[in-house]
Motif scaffolding. Sequence first.
Motif, mmCIF file in Angstrom:
data_model
loop_
_atom_site.group_PDB
_atom_site.id
_atom_site.type_symbol
_atom_site.label_atom_id
_atom_site.label_comp_id
_atom_site.label_asym_id
_atom_site.label_seq_id
_atom_site.Cartn_x
_atom_site.Cartn_y
_atom_site.Cartn_z
ATOM 1 N N PHE A 50 -0.017 -30.177 -19.771
ATOM 2 C CA PHE A 50 1.125 -29.330 -19.067
ATOM 3 C C PHE A 50 2.452 -29.476 -19.543
ATOM 4 N N VAL A 51 2.796 -30.663 -19.723
ATOM 5 C CA VAL A 51 4.176 -30.974 -20.280
ATOM 6 C C VAL A 51 4.472 -30.525 -21.754
ATOM 7 N N GLN A 52 3.339 -30.827 -22.512
ATOM 8 C CA GLN A 52 3.411 -29.893 -23.911
ATOM 9 C C GLN A 52 3.486 -28.814 -23.836
ATOM 10 N N LEU A 53 2.591 -28.022 -22.949
ATOM 11 C CA LEU A 53 2.657 -26.597 -23.075
ATOM 12 C C LEU A 53 3.928 -26.167 -22.727
ATOM 13 N N PHE A 54 4.842 -26.669 -21.601
ATOM 14 C CA PHE A 54 6.102 -26.361 -20.905
ATOM 15 C C PHE A 54 7.101 -26.579 -22.119
ATOM 16 N N ILE A 55 6.724 -27.719 -22.703
ATOM 17 C CA ILE A 55 7.961 -27.872 -23.823
ATOM 18 C C ILE A 55 7.842 -26.807 -25.222
ATOM 19 N N CYS A 56 6.616 -26.398 -25.359
ATOM 20 C CA CYS A 56 6.222 -25.347 -26.435
ATOM 21 C C CYS A 56 6.846 -23.998 -25.843
ATOM 22 N N TYR A 57 6.745 -23.685 -24.620
ATOM 23 C CA TYR A 57 7.046 -22.417 -24.128
ATOM 24 C C TYR A 57 8.556 -22.624 -23.982
ATOM 25 N N PHE A 58 9.238 -23.414 -23.698
ATOM 26 C CA PHE A 58 10.690 -23.482 -23.343
ATOM 27 C C PHE A 58 11.149 -23.460 -24.900
ATOM 28 N N VAL A 59 10.590 -24.134 -25.719
ATOM 29 C CA VAL A 59 11.225 -24.115 -27.420
ATOM 30 C C VAL A 59 11.123 -22.655 -27.849
ATOM 31 N N SER A 60 10.018 -21.905 -27.483
ATOM 32 C CA SER A 60 9.676 -20.662 -28.015
ATOM 33 C C SER A 60 10.704 -19.748 -27.375
ATOM 34 N N ILE A 61 10.802 -19.727 -26.305
ATOM 35 C CA ILE A 61 11.816 -18.775 -25.530
ATOM 36 C C ILE A 61 13.240 -19.019 -25.990
ATOM 37 N N THR A 62 13.719 -20.166 -26.214
ATOM 38 C CA THR A 62 15.061 -20.518 -26.666
ATOM 39 C C THR A 62 15.077 -20.057 -28.165
ATOM 40 N N ILE A 63 14.105 -20.329 -29.056
ATOM 41 C CA ILE A 63 14.265 -19.649 -30.286
ATOM 42 C C ILE A 63 14.362 -18.222 -30.354
ATOM 43 N N ALA A 64 13.582 -17.535 -29.613
ATOM 44 C CA ALA A 64 13.455 -15.945 -29.281
ATOM 45 C C ALA A 64 14.761 -15.651 -28.884
ATOM 46 N N MET A 65 15.400 -16.064 -28.013
ATOM 47 C CA MET A 65 16.799 -15.808 -27.377
ATOM 48 C C MET A 65 17.934 -16.049 -28.385
ATOM 49 N N LEU A 66 17.663 -17.283 -29.267
ATOM 50 C CA LEU A 66 18.728 -17.266 -30.333
ATOM 51 C C LEU A 66 18.784 -16.294 -31.512
ATOM 52 N N VAL A 67 17.584 -15.817 -31.639
ATOM 53 C CA VAL A 67 17.381 -15.004 -32.781
ATOM 54 C C VAL A 67 17.970 -13.651 -32.408
ATOM 55 N N THR A 68 17.547 -13.141 -31.149
ATOM 56 C CA THR A 68 18.392 -11.883 -30.518
ATOM 57 C C THR A 68 19.616 -12.123 -30.475
ATOM 58 N N LYS A 69 20.041 -13.177 -30.035
ATOM 59 C CA LYS A 69 21.787 -13.410 -30.227
ATOM 60 C C LYS A 69 22.465 -13.213 -31.582
#
Length: 61
Positions: free
Chosen positions: A6-25
């Motif tokens: 679950f921790v690994q899944l959360f970290i992957c989820y957090f990183v994926s959203i962060t990268i996606a938001m950075l690309v849109t910005k």
Amino acid sequence: MTVKRFVQLFICYFVSITIAMLVTKLFSITNIWLAIILVAVIGYVVLIIPLTILTLSKQKK
């Protein structure tokens, strides 16, 4: 599923959203629908790569 998974899944989820938001910005996307679509697609792609690697490494054990 274990707590570690679950921790690994959360970290992957957090990183994926962060990268996606950075690309849109980075591209200064102001259209909300385009931003939503890009975040969804980029987030999904970034999320499936580490999860696939984790699944394959688990199967090899």
